[in-house]
Design a protein around this motif. Structure first.
Motif, PDB file in Angstrom:
ATOM      1  N   VAL A  87       0.836  -1.115  -0.027  1.00  0.00           N
ATOM      2  CA  VAL A  87       0.026   0.042  -0.096  1.00  0.00           C
ATOM      3  C   VAL A  87       0.773   1.114   0.214  1.00  0.00           C
ATOM      4  O   VAL A  87       2.099   1.338   0.481  1.00  0.00           O
ATOM      5  CB  VAL A  87      -1.081   0.029   1.253  1.00  0.00           C
ATOM      6  CG1 VAL A  87      -1.811   1.034   1.422  1.00  0.00           C
ATOM      7  CG2 VAL A  87      -1.794  -1.279   1.357  1.00  0.00           C
ATOM      8  N   GLN A  88       0.484   2.271  -0.644  1.00  0.00           N
ATOM      9  CA  GLN A  88       1.039   3.538  -0.521  1.00  0.00           C
ATOM     10  C   GLN A  88       1.372   4.062   0.851  1.00  0.00           C
ATOM     11  O   GLN A  88       0.194   4.210   1.611  1.00  0.00           O
ATOM     12  CB  GLN A  88       0.645   4.730  -1.355  1.00  0.00           C
ATOM     13  CG  GLN A  88       1.499   5.975  -1.432  1.00  0.00           C
ATOM     14  CD  GLN A  88       0.789   6.826  -2.462  1.00  0.00           C
ATOM     15  OE1 GLN A  88      -0.190   6.734  -3.280  1.00  0.00           O
ATOM     16  NE2 GLN A  88       1.370   8.072  -2.552  1.00  0.00           N
ATOM     17  N   GLY A  89       2.524   4.321   1.324  1.00  0.00           N
ATOM     18  CA  GLY A  89       2.562   4.518   2.524  1.00  0.00           C
ATOM     19  C   GLY A  89       2.780   3.220   3.550  1.00  0.00           C
ATOM     20  O   GLY A  89       2.853   3.452   4.692  1.00  0.00           O
ATOM     21  N   GLY A  90       2.833   2.069   2.903  1.00  0.00           N
ATOM     22  CA  GLY A  90       2.935   0.835   3.739  1.00  0.00           C
ATOM     23  C   GLY A  90       3.931   0.902   4.623  1.00  0.00           C
ATOM     24  O   GLY A  90       3.909   0.146   5.567  1.00  0.00           O
ATOM     25  N   LEU A  91       5.428   1.222   4.281  1.00  0.00           N
ATOM     26  CA  LEU A  91       6.416   1.157   5.216  1.00  0.00           C
ATOM     27  C   LEU A  91       6.223   2.000   6.318  1.00  0.00           C
ATOM     28  O   LEU A  91       6.470   1.319   7.332  1.00  0.00           O
ATOM     29  CB  LEU A  91       7.476   1.759   4.278  1.00  0.00           C
ATOM     30  CG  LEU A  91       9.084   1.448   5.065  1.00  0.00           C
ATOM     31  CD1 LEU A  91       9.192  -0.025   5.228  1.00  0.00           C
ATOM     32  CD2 LEU A  91      10.029   1.803   4.221  1.00  0.00           C
ATOM     33  N   ALA A  92       5.627   3.108   6.429  1.00  0.00           N
ATOM     34  CA  ALA A  92       5.390   3.839   7.607  1.00  0.00           C
ATOM     35  C   ALA A  92       4.079   3.310   8.415  1.00  0.00           C
ATOM     36  O   ALA A  92       4.401   3.135   9.640  1.00  0.00           O
ATOM     37  CB  ALA A  92       4.943   5.301   7.153  1.00  0.00           C
ATOM     38  N   TYR A 186      -3.513   8.567   9.400  1.00  0.00           N
ATOM     39  CA  TYR A 186      -2.856   9.783   9.019  1.00  0.00           C
ATOM     40  C   TYR A 186      -1.718   9.566   8.399  1.00  0.00           C
ATOM     41  O   TYR A 186      -1.413  10.400   7.231  1.00  0.00           O
ATOM     42  CB  TYR A 186      -2.200  10.120  10.451  1.00  0.00           C
ATOM     43  CG  TYR A 186      -1.523  11.347  10.213  1.00  0.00           C
ATOM     44  CD1 TYR A 186      -2.014  12.714   9.515  1.00  0.00           C
ATOM     45  CD2 TYR A 186       0.044  11.312  10.350  1.00  0.00           C
ATOM     46  CE1 TYR A 186      -1.258  13.512   9.466  1.00  0.00           C
ATOM     47  CE2 TYR A 186       0.900  12.305   9.992  1.00  0.00           C
ATOM     48  CZ  TYR A 186       0.224  13.418   9.577  1.00  0.00           C
ATOM     49  OH  TYR A 186       1.211  14.624   9.294  1.00  0.00           O
ATOM     50  N   VAL A 187      -0.700   8.425   8.543  1.00  0.00           N
ATOM     51  CA  VAL A 187       0.427   8.339   7.805  1.00  0.00           C
ATOM     52  C   VAL A 187       0.033   7.994   6.172  1.00  0.00           C
ATOM     53  O   VAL A 187       0.762   8.258   5.304  1.00  0.00           O
ATOM     54  CB  VAL A 187       1.535   7.266   8.472  1.00  0.00           C
ATOM     55  CG1 VAL A 187       1.881   7.928   9.544  1.00  0.00           C
ATOM     56  CG2 VAL A 187       0.721   5.701   8.454  1.00  0.00           C
ATOM     57  N   TRP A 188      -1.153   7.224   6.084  1.00  0.00           N
ATOM     58  CA  TRP A 188      -1.470   6.918   4.735  1.00  0.00           C
ATOM     59  C   TRP A 188      -2.134   8.111   3.843  1.00  0.00           C
ATOM     60  O   TRP A 188      -1.645   8.428   2.815  1.00  0.00           O
ATOM     61  CB  TRP A 188      -2.865   5.701   4.771  1.00  0.00           C
ATOM     62  CG  TRP A 188      -3.304   5.492   3.500  1.00  0.00           C
ATOM     63  CD1 TRP A 188      -2.781   4.737   2.476  1.00  0.00           C
ATOM     64  CD2 TRP A 188      -4.556   5.973   3.061  1.00  0.00           C
ATOM     65  NE1 TRP A 188      -3.693   4.602   1.512  1.00  0.00           N
ATOM     66  CE2 TRP A 188      -4.870   5.388   1.543  1.00  0.00           C
ATOM     67  CE3 TRP A 188      -5.500   6.824   3.545  1.00  0.00           C
ATOM     68  CZ2 TRP A 188      -5.953   5.626   0.820  1.00  0.00           C
ATOM     69  CZ3 TRP A 188      -6.617   6.975   2.697  1.00  0.00           C
ATOM     70  CH2 TRP A 188      -6.924   6.524   1.475  1.00  0.00           C
ATOM     71  N   LEU A 189      -2.804   9.004   4.645  1.00  0.00           N
ATOM     72  CA  LEU A 189      -3.193  10.199   4.239  1.00  0.00           C
ATOM     73  C   LEU A 189      -1.937  11.223   3.778  1.00  0.00           C
ATOM     74  O   LEU A 189      -1.600  11.711   2.829  1.00  0.00           O
ATOM     75  CB  LEU A 189      -4.235  11.099   5.039  1.00  0.00           C
ATOM     76  CG  LEU A 189      -5.372  10.418   5.370  1.00  0.00           C
ATOM     77  CD1 LEU A 189      -6.327  11.264   6.368  1.00  0.00           C
ATOM     78  CD2 LEU A 189      -6.389  10.323   3.801  1.00  0.00           C
ATOM     79  N   TYR A 190      -1.007  11.073   4.732  1.00  0.00           N
ATOM     80  CA  TYR A 190       0.262  12.057   4.519  1.00  0.00           C
ATOM     81  C   TYR A 190       1.059  11.449   3.151  1.00  0.00           C
ATOM     82  O   TYR A 190       1.488  12.405   2.361  1.00  0.00           O
ATOM     83  CB  TYR A 190       0.858  12.078   5.619  1.00  0.00           C
ATOM     84  CG  TYR A 190       2.402  12.588   5.549  1.00  0.00           C
ATOM     85  CD1 TYR A 190       2.396  14.003   6.002  1.00  0.00           C
ATOM     86  CD2 TYR A 190       3.654  11.947   5.251  1.00  0.00           C
ATOM     87  CE1 TYR A 190       3.723  14.531   5.972  1.00  0.00           C
ATOM     88  CE2 TYR A 190       4.827  12.685   5.054  1.00  0.00           C
ATOM     89  CZ  TYR A 190       4.988  14.041   5.634  1.00  0.00           C
ATOM     90  OH  TYR A 190       5.983  14.680   5.420  1.00  0.00           O
ATOM     91  N   ALA A 191       1.006  10.118   2.979  1.00  0.00           N
ATOM     92  CA  ALA A 191       1.636   9.566   2.111  1.00  0.00           C
ATOM     93  C   ALA A 191       1.028   9.934   0.595  1.00  0.00           C
ATOM     94  O   ALA A 191       1.821  10.117  -0.391  1.00  0.00           O
ATOM     95  CB  ALA A 191       2.070   8.133   2.172  1.00  0.00           C
ATOM     96  N   ASP A 200       7.005   1.333  -1.869  1.00  0.00           N
ATOM     97  CA  ASP A 200       7.192   0.768  -0.586  1.00  0.00           C
ATOM     98  C   ASP A 200       7.289  -0.732  -0.419  1.00  0.00           C
ATOM     99  O   ASP A 200       7.714  -1.605   0.353  1.00  0.00           O
ATOM    100  CB  ASP A 200       6.182   1.143   0.372  1.00  0.00           C
ATOM    101  CG  ASP A 200       6.378   2.626   1.087  1.00  0.00           C
ATOM    102  OD1 ASP A 200       7.532   3.297   0.795  1.00  0.00           O
ATOM    103  OD2 ASP A 200       5.528   3.092   1.900  1.00  0.00           O
ATOM    104  N   GLY A 201       6.847  -1.217  -1.535  1.00  0.00           N
ATOM    105  CA  GLY A 201       6.614  -2.719  -1.739  1.00  0.00           C
ATOM    106  C   GLY A 201       8.060  -3.344  -2.213  1.00  0.00           C
ATOM    107  O   GLY A 201       8.110  -4.551  -2.245  1.00  0.00           O
TER     108      GLY A 201
END
Length: 424
Positions: A87-92, A186-191, A200-201
């Motif tokens: 997922v976009q932002g998945g690492l965070a 929040y981190v998903w929205l930020y990313a 991130d994958g």
């Protein structure tokens, strides 16, 4: 006497004397002012430390350090990345998930910061996340280490107020999951807003191989929490089981811990334990003198006149605890303030376990707020980002946790649902 003690403590705080020493010196000034025999100090120190649940603290700290040294944290990171890395932002988001799982054994936010941050902060920076954001996220997510059971601050609250440790532990599960979900949102929205985490994958394992590598690490919180709530062992005994499990897995299965490594691990654990016990010992004398002076009763009467109902009381207490947590270490705040505030909360109709969860979450915010946020210093040392550069990206995380705290405060079922199902 009580005014002299509090004034002395504040003066030493202002002089940046360590918290435990400040409390101890303030207590000694109270003993001298009351003209009590100095034997009282030794008696109260012994009484403060002579409590069976406190045995869990050194063992949970040691278990967290063994998890870090034994490679358990690395496998948890791999598993979390396999879950959300695509997922976009998945690492965070994986940072939050890993901290949540690690917290289910370590019980310490600082241990979680070092164990998980040493892996994920550099990884997030390599994937394009700003270093201040990565460090701030790690410091905040590690806060789950004192909310999701087992939790050292919850043990301290239980010991200080004669509240059930097991009930406090299970009451922290849903609030911890709520905060974790809010941080991931929040981190998903930020990313997405900043077009980060598009790769991130890259390099992540598929779910099944990651699960196969991490299943022993994931089994650890299941054994600990399942054993507690299944009645197999007490929370204190669970801490010993956690140490044995981490040692066996780290030495015999993952083969990451050698006999030569145990010395450094034990050394870190002893230092962490000694600092907490020193606070408890000094706070025991301090609390005895305040009780002797009638401060809890006076505080209860004053707060009863100041607030008209439990809702305004909880709002006022949350505001006060937030400010206190910014300047006083969490363990010291709980040991000193919990015995004073809990009787007032009960008088307003607040469940003791619910109040304990509120207090722990609120004071945990002090770990990520300047000037004395220990998680911030830990994340800063790992990332090399100066503390002042972390403040701006930190504000949304603090706001998110505050929002969750207010929800937990005014919806007590979030804390008490599992408690009532298991213990009622």
């Amino acid at each position: 006497m009580s005014q002299l003690m509090i004034l002395t403590m504040l003066i030493f705080f202002g002089l940046t004397v360590p918290v435990a020493v400040s409390i101890g010196l303030a207590a000694m000034s109270g003993v001298a002012a009351a003209n009590l025999p100095w034997l009282v100090v030794a008696q109260q120190i012994y009484a403060a430390l002579d409590k069976y649940p406190l045995v869990a603290i050194p063992f949970f700290i040691l278990a967290g350090n063994l998890m870090e040294a034994g490679g358990i944290s690395e496998r948890l990171v791999e598993f979390a990345k396999s879950l959300v890395g695509g997922v976009q932002g998945g690492l965070a988001m994986a940072c939050v998930i890993t901290c949540m799982i690690f917290a289910a054994v370590a019980g310490s936010s600082v241990a979680t910061t070092f164990a998980v941050g040493a892996i994920l902060i550099p990884a997030m920076v390599r994937h394009g996340y700003p270093a201040p954001f990565a460090a701030s996220l790690q410091a905040t997510a590690a806060e789950l280490g004192v909310i999701i059971p087992p939790s050292v601050p919850m043990i301290l609250f239980a010991v200080s107020t004669d509240t059930s440790t097991g009930e406090l532990f299970i009451a922290g599960v849903l609030p911890g999951l709520l905060i974790a979900a809010a941080l991931m949102a929040y981190v998903w929205l930020y990313a997405r807003r900043n077009r980060l985490g598009l790769q991130d994958g890259d390099g992540r394992l598929p779910l099944w191989p990651a699960l196969r590598r991490a299943w022993l690490a994931l089994l650890m919180p299941v054994i600990i929490l399942g054993g507690i709530y299944g009645g197999v062992f007490t929370p204190t005994e669970a801490s010993v089981v956690a140490v044995v499990y981490a040692l066996v897995v780290g030495m015999l299965v993952y083969r990451r811990i050698r006999l030569a490594d145990l010395s450094a691990t034990l050394h870190r654990s002893v230092i962490g334990t000694a600092s907490i016990m020193f606070i408890i010992a000094n706070a025991g004398v301090f609390g005895f003198l305040l009780n002797r002076a009638g401060v809890p009763d006076a505080l209860g009467q004053w707060l009863g006149q100041l607030f008209s109902d439990k809702y305004t009381f909880l709002l006022g207490v949350n505001a006060a605890l937030f400010l206190i947590g910014m300047v006083i270490e969490t363990s010291a705040s709980i040991v000193v303030l919990a015995p004073l505030l809990l009787p007032v909360a009960v008088a307003f109709g607040v469940d003791p376990v619910h109040f304990g969860v509120i207090m722990v979450i609120n004071l945990a915010l002090g770990m990520i707020t300047p000037p004395f946020g220990v998680n911030l210093f830990a994340a800063s040392s790992i990332s090399g980002v100066p503390l002042e550069r972390m403040v701006r990206p930190l504000l949304p995380f603090v706001t998110t946790v505050i929002g969750c705290l207010l929800v937990v405060t005014y919806v007590p079922q979030i804390s008490l649902l599992l408690r009532d199902l298991v213990y009622r």
